[in-house]
Write a protein that holds these residues in place. Structure first.
Motif, PDB file in Angstrom:
ATOM      1  N   ARG A  93      48.344 -63.452  14.118  1.00  0.00           N
ATOM      2  CA  ARG A  93      48.129 -64.767  13.516  1.00  0.00           C
ATOM      3  C   ARG A  93      47.666 -65.765  14.592  1.00  0.00           C
ATOM      4  O   ARG A  93      48.487 -66.378  15.276  1.00  0.00           O
ATOM      5  CB  ARG A  93      49.418 -65.221  12.805  1.00  0.00           C
ATOM      6  CG  ARG A  93      49.797 -64.238  11.688  1.00  0.00           C
ATOM      7  CD  ARG A  93      50.907 -64.692  10.768  1.00  0.00           C
ATOM      8  NE  ARG A  93      50.757 -64.040   9.461  1.00  0.00           N
ATOM      9  CZ  ARG A  93      51.545 -64.211   8.422  1.00  0.00           C
ATOM     10  NH1 ARG A  93      52.571 -65.016   8.503  1.00  0.00           N
ATOM     11  NH2 ARG A  93      51.314 -63.592   7.280  1.00  0.00           N
ATOM     12  N   ASP A 252      57.231 -64.688  10.789  1.00  0.00           N
ATOM     13  CA  ASP A 252      56.850 -65.303   9.516  1.00  0.00           C
ATOM     14  C   ASP A 252      57.071 -66.811   9.594  1.00  0.00           C
ATOM     15  O   ASP A 252      56.188 -67.607   9.254  1.00  0.00           O
ATOM     16  CB  ASP A 252      57.704 -64.689   8.397  1.00  0.00           C
ATOM     17  CG  ASP A 252      57.419 -65.313   7.048  1.00  0.00           C
ATOM     18  OD1 ASP A 252      56.235 -65.551   6.743  1.00  0.00           O
ATOM     19  OD2 ASP A 252      58.376 -65.582   6.298  1.00  0.00           O
ATOM     20  N   ASP A 256      54.068 -70.199  10.135  1.00  0.00           N
ATOM     21  CA  ASP A 256      53.841 -71.379   9.293  1.00  0.00           C
ATOM     22  C   ASP A 256      53.960 -72.649  10.133  1.00  0.00           C
ATOM     23  O   ASP A 256      53.175 -73.587   9.989  1.00  0.00           O
ATOM     24  CB  ASP A 256      54.848 -71.437   8.134  1.00  0.00           C
ATOM     25  CG  ASP A 256      54.348 -70.681   6.890  1.00  0.00           C
ATOM     26  OD1 ASP A 256      53.662 -69.654   7.055  1.00  0.00           O
ATOM     27  OD2 ASP A 256      54.647 -71.120   5.758  1.00  0.00           O
ATOM     28  N   VAL A 283      47.405 -66.946   6.171  1.00  0.00           N
ATOM     29  CA  VAL A 283      48.863 -66.975   6.359  1.00  0.00           C
ATOM     30  C   VAL A 283      49.533 -67.530   5.096  1.00  0.00           C
ATOM     31  O   VAL A 283      50.649 -67.158   4.752  1.00  0.00           O
ATOM     32  CB  VAL A 283      49.219 -67.843   7.595  1.00  0.00           C
ATOM     33  CG1 VAL A 283      50.710 -68.121   7.676  1.00  0.00           C
ATOM     34  CG2 VAL A 283      48.727 -67.161   8.880  1.00  0.00           C
TER      35      VAL A 283
HETATM   36 MN    MN Z   1      54.922 -66.394   5.424  1.00  0.00          MN
END
Ligand code: MN
Ligand code: NAD
Ligand code: IPM
Length: 356
Positions: A93, A252, A256, A283
């Protein structure tokens, strides 16, 4: 290079909206791709009782890469298939600031790092149950207070798995990526994020495994932060990071947060790699609060497609796409609502196309 076969799965919510615009850009820009769009998500669920029909699965298995929009409800089976059943254990990410994007930070200039989230284990997929059931199975177990699980009565437990295989492979990937970044002029540093002060065994094992992998090379820097400290440092010292590696759920959450620092979920892309077929998705999720209104920001999906082009070796095409997106942000005339603009999803796509 032979023509690459791509499967585009919109999924649900804003997924199909951002996917449609992204495919339109790829198709109109004349890229040498064959893009297949099998039925999936709620539409497929309504028609066939299955959000991820066998035909869509077969096309994915035969593809060079997969683009995915977003899942909610029944279409979560798509995500389960692409991540776990295909064994895509790397969730990459990138966190990069494009000048003009609507960051809440006073000075987001120059933020450019990679977050690697272990994608195959940890707290995923939820392995849970009733405490009394576990208490019966683990009668000899004593917790740090010397208590058996019976002590806690009714309630639920969740199991977190940090395996040798799972940790070795993500640690190796992080080290390789840091080396590659170093050769590109970045710091070449791995930041390992755990909570090893509390989860001494599972997080401790993750941390030690990353440290061992780092020690096999002399070329890269290394540091470790506990996840609470890391969450704070992301905001305070965002330019200090290069390659962050962490377990699934911490990744995770941090993804964000980090996405928000550079302009929000409408911008944050990702790639899931290492398994049978690579797949690329924003995402963000299905964004039910704005779905169906045509106002979602398609940047995260477009930049995920850029990551796909890179992965397929189409470096020039990837760069051209990223430059076009960057220009739209720099100009600031065609921005979506999440960026403080009035441009809708499709118009944003047209603005990007004009810059290619
Ligand atoms: Mn997520
Ligand atoms: P979300 O990411 O869908 O939305 C969070 C916030 O970000 C919302 O206010 C939304 O409007 C905004 N947002 C998201 N994408 C945007 C875009 N492209 N442009 C502008 N704004 C955008 O997270 P959530 O609300 O927690 O989850 C909604 C559903 O999506 C849930 O069912 C969740 O499980 C699922 N989900 C799926 C994925 C995935 O498919 N990979 C990822 C996250 C959440
Ligand atoms: C993501 C999402 C998923 C996750 C959900 C939808 C299972 O939040 O891709 O970040 O938790 O991994």
């Amino acid at each position: 290079m032979s023509r690459k076969k791509i499967v585009a799965l919109g999924g649900d919510g804003v997924g199909p909206e951002v996917m449609q615009v992204t495919c339109h850009i790829l198709e109109t820009a004349g890229l040498d791709l064959e893009i297949l769009k099998p039925l999936c998500g709620m539409e497929a669920f309504k028609a066939q009782g299955n959000a991820f029909p066998d035909e869509a699965k077969r096309l994915c298995e035969e593809s060079d890469a997969i683009l995915f929009g977003a899942a909610e409800g029944p279409s979560v089976v798509i995500l389960v298939y692409l991540r776990w059943l295909m064994d895509n254990y790397v969730n990459l990410r990138p966190v990069k600031y494009y000048p003009g994007a609507f960051s809440p930070l006073k000075n987001p200039e120059g933020i450019d790092f990679l977050l690697i989230r272990e994608n195959s284990e940890g707290m995923y997929p939820g392995r849970e149950g009733d405490i009394p059931w576990l208490a019966k199975k683990l009668q000899d177990y004593r917790d740090p207070f010397g208590r058996t699980l019976d002590f806690y009565g009714e309630g639920k437990f969740a199991i977190r798995l940090i395996t040798q295989k799972g940790t070795d492979r993500i640690a190796r990937y992080a080290v390789e990526l840091a080396r590659e970044r170093r050769s590109q002029g970045f710091a070449g540093k791995v930041t390992c994020v755990t909570k090893s002060n509390v989860l001494r065994q599972s997080c401790g094992f993750f941390q030690k495994t990353v440290e061992k992998a780092v020690k096999k090379t002399t070329e890269i820097g290394y540091e470790h932060f506990h996840v609470d400290d890391a969450a704070r440092r992301l905001i305070r010292f965002p330019r200090d990071f290069d390659v962050i590696v962490t377990s699934n759920m911490f990744g995770d959450i941090l993804a964000d947060e980090a996405g928000e620092m550079v302009g929000g979920l409408g911008i944050a892309p990702s790639a899931c790699l290492g398994g049978r077929k690579p797949y690329f998705e924003p995402v963000h999720g299905s964004a039910p609060d704005i779905a169906g209104k045509g106002v979602a920001n398609p940047t995260a999906m477009i930049l995920s497609a850029k990551m796909m082009l890179d992965h397929l070796g189409m470096k020039e095409e990837a760069q051209a796409l990223e430059k076009a997106v960057a220009k739209v942000y720099r100009e600031g005339k065609h921005l979506t609502a999440d960026q403080g603009g009035k441009t809708d999803t499709k118009e944003f796509g047209e603005a990007v196309l004009k810059k290619i």
